[in-house]
Design a protein around this motif. Structure first.
Motif, mmCIF file in Angstrom:
data_model
loop_
_atom_site.group_PDB
_atom_site.id
_atom_site.type_symbol
_atom_site.label_atom_id
_atom_site.label_comp_id
_atom_site.label_asym_id
_atom_site.label_seq_id
_atom_site.Cartn_x
_atom_site.Cartn_y
_atom_site.Cartn_z
ATOM 1 N N PHE A 233 -10.352 -15.615 -6.601
ATOM 2 C CA PHE A 233 -9.154 -14.809 -7.547
ATOM 3 C C PHE A 233 -8.812 -13.564 -7.167
ATOM 4 N N HIS A 234 -9.453 -13.122 -5.914
ATOM 5 C CA HIS A 234 -9.115 -11.646 -5.426
ATOM 6 C C HIS A 234 -8.341 -11.699 -4.185
ATOM 7 N N VAL A 235 -7.190 -11.727 -4.487
ATOM 8 C CA VAL A 235 -6.180 -11.865 -3.142
ATOM 9 C C VAL A 235 -6.879 -12.985 -2.181
ATOM 10 N N GLY A 305 -15.070 -4.367 2.495
ATOM 11 C CA GLY A 305 -13.767 -3.600 1.969
ATOM 12 C C GLY A 305 -13.734 -3.709 0.613
ATOM 13 N N GLY A 306 -12.463 -3.389 0.394
ATOM 14 C CA GLY A 306 -11.998 -3.322 -1.273
ATOM 15 C C GLY A 306 -12.273 -2.003 -1.567
ATOM 16 N N SER A 307 -13.273 -1.149 -1.426
ATOM 17 C CA SER A 307 -13.146 0.127 -1.447
ATOM 18 C C SER A 307 -13.915 0.657 -0.477
ATOM 19 N N ALA A 308 -14.205 2.114 -0.408
ATOM 20 C CA ALA A 308 -14.741 2.713 0.796
ATOM 21 C C ALA A 308 -16.192 2.348 0.865
ATOM 22 N N CYS A 309 -16.700 1.757 2.233
ATOM 23 C CA CYS A 309 -17.987 1.577 2.483
ATOM 24 C C CYS A 309 -18.867 2.749 2.858
ATOM 25 N N ILE A 326 -18.535 -4.730 9.340
ATOM 26 C CA ILE A 326 -17.271 -4.395 9.591
ATOM 27 C C ILE A 326 -16.433 -3.808 8.510
ATOM 28 N N HIS A 327 -16.194 -2.547 8.804
ATOM 29 C CA HIS A 327 -15.426 -1.964 7.477
ATOM 30 C C HIS A 327 -14.007 -2.428 7.764
ATOM 31 N N GLY A 328 -13.431 -2.762 6.707
ATOM 32 C CA GLY A 328 -11.969 -3.089 6.634
ATOM 33 C C GLY A 328 -11.058 -2.578 5.371
ATOM 34 N N TRP A 329 -9.813 -2.666 5.599
ATOM 35 C CA TRP A 329 -8.959 -1.996 4.529
ATOM 36 C C TRP A 329 -7.729 -3.053 4.253
ATOM 37 N N GLY A 330 -7.419 -2.986 2.960
ATOM 38 C CA GLY A 330 -6.157 -4.079 2.667
ATOM 39 C C GLY A 330 -5.823 -3.740 1.479
ATOM 40 N N MET A 331 -4.855 -4.753 0.897
ATOM 41 C CA MET A 331 -4.380 -4.582 -0.672
ATOM 42 C C MET A 331 -3.805 -5.836 -1.016
ATOM 43 N N THR A 332 -3.646 -5.871 -2.328
ATOM 44 C CA THR A 332 -2.982 -7.096 -2.822
ATOM 45 C C THR A 332 -1.648 -7.288 -1.996
ATOM 46 N N GLU A 333 -1.152 -6.438 -2.029
ATOM 47 C CA GLU A 333 0.512 -6.355 -1.604
ATOM 48 C C GLU A 333 0.498 -6.568 -0.255
ATOM 49 N N LYS A 361 -14.657 4.359 9.786
ATOM 50 C CA LYS A 361 -13.455 4.576 9.445
ATOM 51 C C LYS A 361 -12.903 3.243 9.018
ATOM 52 N N GLN A 362 -11.625 3.125 8.329
ATOM 53 C CA GLN A 362 -11.112 1.860 7.982
ATOM 54 C C GLN A 362 -10.604 0.970 9.046
ATOM 55 N N GLY A 363 -10.306 1.630 10.174
ATOM 56 C CA GLY A 363 -9.925 1.158 11.316
ATOM 57 C C GLY A 363 -8.840 0.760 11.968
ATOM 58 N N GLY A 418 0.160 3.965 -1.668
ATOM 59 C CA GLY A 418 -0.660 4.702 -2.535
ATOM 60 C C GLY A 418 -2.063 5.417 -2.041
ATOM 61 N N ASP A 419 -2.380 5.041 -1.016
ATOM 62 C CA ASP A 419 -3.469 5.696 -0.147
ATOM 63 C C ASP A 419 -3.256 6.931 0.681
ATOM 64 N N VAL A 420 -4.092 7.729 0.751
ATOM 65 C CA VAL A 420 -3.970 8.959 1.415
ATOM 66 C C VAL A 420 -4.656 8.707 2.756
ATOM 67 N N ASP A 433 -8.448 9.210 0.244
ATOM 68 C CA ASP A 433 -8.371 9.009 -1.055
ATOM 69 C C ASP A 433 -7.170 7.989 -1.411
ATOM 70 N N ARG A 434 -7.360 7.510 -2.801
ATOM 71 C CA ARG A 434 -6.083 7.197 -3.562
ATOM 72 C C ARG A 434 -5.280 8.611 -3.690
ATOM 73 N N SER A 435 -4.057 8.244 -3.671
ATOM 74 C CA SER A 435 -3.254 9.672 -3.743
ATOM 75 C C SER A 435 -3.658 10.247 -5.058
ATOM 76 N N GLY A 524 -14.350 -4.843 -8.854
ATOM 77 C CA GLY A 524 -15.574 -4.184 -8.512
ATOM 78 C C GLY A 524 -15.386 -2.816 -7.965
ATOM 79 N N LYS A 525 -14.170 -2.049 -8.156
ATOM 80 C CA LYS A 525 -13.943 -0.836 -7.615
ATOM 81 C C LYS A 525 -14.356 0.137 -8.836
ATOM 82 N N LEU A 526 -14.660 1.552 -8.348
ATOM 83 C CA LEU A 526 -15.021 2.421 -9.427
ATOM 84 C C LEU A 526 -13.711 2.505 -10.163
HETATM 85 P P1 AMP Z 1 -6.403 -4.256 -4.416
HETATM 86 O O1 AMP Z 1 -5.216 -4.374 -4.285
HETATM 87 O O2 AMP Z 1 -7.249 -4.606 -5.678
HETATM 88 O O3 AMP Z 1 -7.393 -5.155 -3.177
HETATM 89 O O4 AMP Z 1 -6.834 -2.913 -4.044
HETATM 90 C C1 AMP Z 1 -6.206 -2.066 -2.604
HETATM 91 C C2 AMP Z 1 -6.853 -0.892 -2.845
HETATM 92 O O5 AMP Z 1 -8.146 -0.753 -2.410
HETATM 93 C C3 AMP Z 1 -6.298 -0.064 -1.408
HETATM 94 O O6 AMP Z 1 -4.961 0.329 -1.708
HETATM 95 C C4 AMP Z 1 -7.413 1.124 -1.473
HETATM 96 O O7 AMP Z 1 -7.095 1.847 -2.281
HETATM 97 C C5 AMP Z 1 -8.586 0.537 -1.976
HETATM 98 N N1 AMP Z 1 -9.351 -0.013 -0.572
HETATM 99 C C6 AMP Z 1 -9.438 -1.275 -0.098
HETATM 100 N N2 AMP Z 1 -10.209 -1.295 0.739
HETATM 101 C C7 AMP Z 1 -10.645 0.022 1.130
HETATM 102 C C8 AMP Z 1 -11.539 0.660 1.846
HETATM 103 N N3 AMP Z 1 -12.085 -0.072 2.817
HETATM 104 N N4 AMP Z 1 -11.849 1.948 1.747
HETATM 105 C C9 AMP Z 1 -11.032 2.719 0.843
HETATM 106 N N5 AMP Z 1 -10.363 2.325 -0.119
HETATM 107 C C10 AMP Z 1 -10.088 0.968 0.052
#
Ligand code: AMP
Length: 566
Positions: A233-235, A305-309, A326-333, A361-363, A418-420, A433-435, A524-526
Motif C-alpha cells: 500500500f506504499h507506492v 529507502g523511504g527516509s535517509a538511511c 543499498i541506499h535508495g531514494w524515490g517518491m510516490t510521484e 549517499k542516495q545514489g 521538494g527535496d534539497v 533535507d526536505r526543503s 514510517g518517516k519521522l
Molecule cells: P513518499 O512519497 O512517501 O515515498 O516520500 C518521498 C520522500 O521521502 C522523498 O521526497 C524524500 O523526502 C523522502 N525520502 C525517500 N527516500 C529517502 C532517502 N533515501 N533519504 C532521504 N529521504 C528520502
C-alpha cells in the motif's frame, strides 16, 4: 517535410497483465509464499496466481466494474493483494492501494476523491471499514479478502473474496489495453494539506518495473527469493510486485508481522536473498539478530529507502552481517524509484573509505530518470558535491500532474521533488533535507539529516530527530530530540560532545531533549511537522541567554565556505 521512416516492429502495448502472464508461462512453478492474516503460511505458484487473478477479473466484471473504474485495497503484503494488483489492471480497471495507517478521515477523503467503486480489505481492517463505510456513500461494495470460514462480523454489508472467486472459472483472456491508460493509483501521505493522487499508466508501470529490476538497481532475478517489507500500500512496494514476475523471482510476503523476529524467521525459512524496506523496519530486525545472537544464512542484499538511511546502519549490515545494504531514494510521484547507491567498476578500485562515502549517499539515477539541482531563479547548480539546491526530476515514470488537479506541478517540464540535494562528480546524489526541514542558522543552512545521522551512530541512541527552533539572533538553531536505548543514561552534554570533530562546530545542536517516542507518519518517516508543533514554544537555552543579554554570543556562526560537510 519528409515523412519519417517508421520502424517495422510489432506494436505490442506495455500492459501490466503481460508481467504476470510472462511469469505464469515461463516461471509457472516458481513459488509465492505468504504469511496470512488468518495465521498460517500459504504457498502457491505464479501459474496459480494468474488463474486466480483472472477469476477475480471475471468476478469484478460480473459486479459491473468497467475499465477506468478505481478499485481500492486496504491490505497487507500477501497473495490476495497480488491477485488484486493484476485482477483489476488486467481488464483496464485501476488498482488503488490505500495506506491503512493514515487517519480514518484521510482514508475517507482518499476513497471519495478517487471515487472507488469497490474496496477490498484484509480481516485486520474490518473495524476500519465499519468506520469508513458511512462516510463513503459512493462505494458500491466492500469485499473481505478471506474465505467464508473467516468472514468477519461487521456492521457493513461486505461480500467474501473467496466466495466471489469460486463462482468463476478463470477462462479469461487479458484484453488488449492501451498502454497509456491508467493502471494504478497511489496517494501521497499528505503531511501538509490533503493527500494527492499519482495516477500511473500501464506504460509507466512496466517501464518502472524494467528500470527497477536492472542489475544496478534492485537487480531482481529468477535466482532471487524476494521479501518486500515495504508495504504494497506504499507506492506499489517500490515496484517489486511488478519486477518479481518480470524477472521470475520467488516472492515472499510477510503479511502484518513486521517485527524483527517474524521477519528473520521468514527470511531463514524461505531462503530470502533480497529484501527492501524503510530504516525503522531494519532497526527492529538488526536489534533482534543482535540480541538473539543469530546470523543471516541466505540474505545477500537489502534496499533501504523511504527516509535517509543512517550510515551506521549500512555499516552494521555490511561489516557485522555481510549483507549488502543499498541506499535508495524515490517518491510516490516517481513510481517511486529514482536513485540507488551502487558503484561502477572504476569506483570499486578506490579506497574503502571513498567507496563507503559514496554508498552513504542516495545514489545514482537509474535509466529513465533524469535529475538536476537548481538554485535561485531556477539556475542549474554544479555537480561538485558541495552546492546544494532543489532537486528536480523528469522521466517516463514521473508524474505529469496530480489526479483530478487542473494545474500542472511541473517547472519547465521538470517535477520539483521538494527535496534539497547535492550531486557530486560521480553523479551521486545526496539528500541534505526536505526543503522545509532545513535549518537556517544566520545566513547558512544546516542539514537536519546529517545531525540525526551522527546522533544515531551513538550507542546510547535508539532514534533521533533534529528540528529548527526559533532563535532571536540566528533566526533558527537546531534542537535534537532523542529516544534513548533502554538502560542507557547518556546525558545532554555527552551527546553534544559526540558531535566534536564530526560536523562544523556551529552545526552542533544547541540543546538535546529526551523523549519516550518520536512521532511517525503513516509511511514510517519521522513526522517533523508534528514534532515542530510539539516543540513550537520551546525556548533554547542559547536563545534565553541572548534574550537576557543581547551581547552574549554563545553560538559561532558558519563562515559560509563549507555549507555541508562531506
Ligand atoms: P513518499 O512519497 O512517501 O515515498 O516520500 C518521498 C520522500 O521521502 C522523498 O521526497 C524524500 O523526502 C523522502 N525520502 C525517500 N527516500 C529517502 C532517502 N533515501 N533519504 C532521504 N529521504 C528520502
Amino acid at each position: 517535410m519528409t515523412t519519417p521512416l517508421h520502424g517495422q516492429m510489432m506494436d505490442v502495448p506495455l500492459a501490466v497483465s503481460s508481467l504476470l502472464a510472462h511469469a505464469s508461462r515461463y516461471f509457472g512453478t516458481t513459488e509465492i509464499v505468504s504469511k496470512r492474516v488468518e495465521g498460517d503460511v500459504h504457498r502457491y505458484t505464479y501459474r496459480d496466481c494468474e488463474r486466480r487473478a483472472k477469476q477475480l477479473a471475471q468476478a469484478l466484471i460480473a459486479l459491473g466494474v468497467e475499465a477506468g473504474d478505481r478499485i481500492g485495497t486496504l491490505a497487507w503484503n500477501g497473495y490476495r493483494h497480488l491477485e488484486t494488483y493484476y485482477g483489476t489492471t488486467g481488464f483496464g480497471a485501476v488498482c488503488h492501494t490505500i495506506n491503512p495507517r493514515l487517519f480514518p478521515e484521510q482514508i475517507a477523503y482518499i476513497v471519495n476523491h478517487a471515487d472507488d467503486s469497490y474496496v477490498l480489505f484484509d480481516l485486520t481492517f474490518a473495524p476500519l471499514v465499519d468506520m469508513l463505510a458511512p462516510q463513503c456513500p459512493n462505494v458500491r461494495g466492500w469485499i473481505a479478502m478471506t474465505d467464508e470460514a473467516h468472514r468477519p462480523r461487521m456492521s457493513t454489508d461486505a461480500s467474501c473474496y473467496e466466495a466471489l472467486l469460486t463462482e468463476m472459472d478463470g477462462q479469461f483472456d487479458w484484453p488488449l489495453i492501451d498502454e497509456r491508460s491508467a493502471s494504478n493509483l497511489c496517494y501521497t501521505s499528505g503531511t501538509t494539506g490533503n493527500p494527492k493522487g499519482a495516477l500511473y499508466s500501464h506504460r509507466s508501470t512496466v517501464l518502472h518495473a524494467l528500470g527497477a529490476s536492472l542489475p544496478d538497481a534492485m537487480g531482481l532475478s529468477a535466482r532471487d527469493s524476494v521479501l518486500p517489507v515495504v508495504p504494497m500500500f506504499h507506492v506499489n512496494a517500490w515496484g517489486i510486485p511488478h519486477g518479481a514476475p518480470l524477472t521470475g523471482a520467488k516472492l515472499v510476503f510477510p503479511g502484518k508481522d513486521l517485527d524483527g523476529k517474524s521477519l528473520y524467521e521468514l527470511m531463514e525459512a524461505e531462503r530470502v536473498t533480497c529484501s527492501a524496506g524503510v530504516p525503522t523496519v531494519w532497526l527492529g530486525l538488526l536489534n533482534y539478530v543482535r540480541e538473539a545472537g543469530v546470523r543471516f544464512s541466505s540474505l545477500e542484499r537489502t534496499i533501504i529507502g523511504g527516509s535517509a538511511c543512517p550510515p551506521a546502519m549500512l555499516r552494521m549490515f555490511k561489516d557485522d552481517y555481510g549483507v549488502e545494504a543499498i541506499h535508495g531514494w524515490g517518491m510516490t510521484e516517481m513510481s517511486p524509484l529514482g536513485t540507488l547507491a551502487r558503484l561502477n567498476w572504476e569506483q570499486m578500485q578506490r579506497s574503502p573509505d571513498k567507496q563507503r562515502r559514496l554508498l552513504e549517499k542516495q545514489g545514482h539515477v537509474i535509466y529513465g530518470v533524469d535529475m538536476k539541482i537548481v538554485g535561485d531563479g531556477g539556475r542549474e547548480l554544479p555537480w561538485d558535491g558541495v552546492a546544494f539546491g532543489d532537486l528536480h526530476v523528469r522521466g517516463p515514470w514521473v508524474i505529469d500532474r496530480y489526479f483530478r488537479h487542473d494545474t500542472s506541478p511541473l517547472v519547465d517540464g521538470w517535477f520539483a521533488t521538494g527535496d534539497v540535494a547535492t550531486i557530486d562528480r560521480d553523479g551521486f546524489m545526496r539528500i541534505t533535507d526536505r526543503s522545509k526541514d532545513l535549518i537556517k542558522s544566520g545566513c547558512e543552512w544546516i542539514s537536519s539529516i546529517d545531525i540525526e545521522n551522527v546522533a544515531v551512530a551513538h550507542p546510547a541512541v535508539a532514534e533521533a530527530a533534529c528540528i529548527a527552533c526559533a532563535h532571536p539572533k540566528w533566526t533558527e538553531r537546531p534542537l535534537l530530540v532523542v529516544v534513548k536505548r533502554p538502560d542507557s543514561d547518556v546525558t545532554q552534554d555527552e551527546l553534544r560532545g559526540f558531535y566534536e570533530g564530526k560536523v562544523a562546530k556551529w552545526w552542533i545542536p544547541d540543546d538535546v531533549v529526551f523523549v519516550d517516542e518520536l512521532p511517525h507518519t503513516a509511511t514510517g518517516k519521522l513526522h517533523k511537522l508534528k514534532l515542530r508543533e510539539q516543540f513550537g514554544d520551546y525556548i533554547l537555552p542559547s536563545a534565553r541567554k541572548v534574550q537576557n543579554c543581547p551581547l552574549t554570543d554563545e553560538v559561532t556562526a558558519g563562515s559560509g565556505s563549507t555549507p555541508v560537510p562531506e
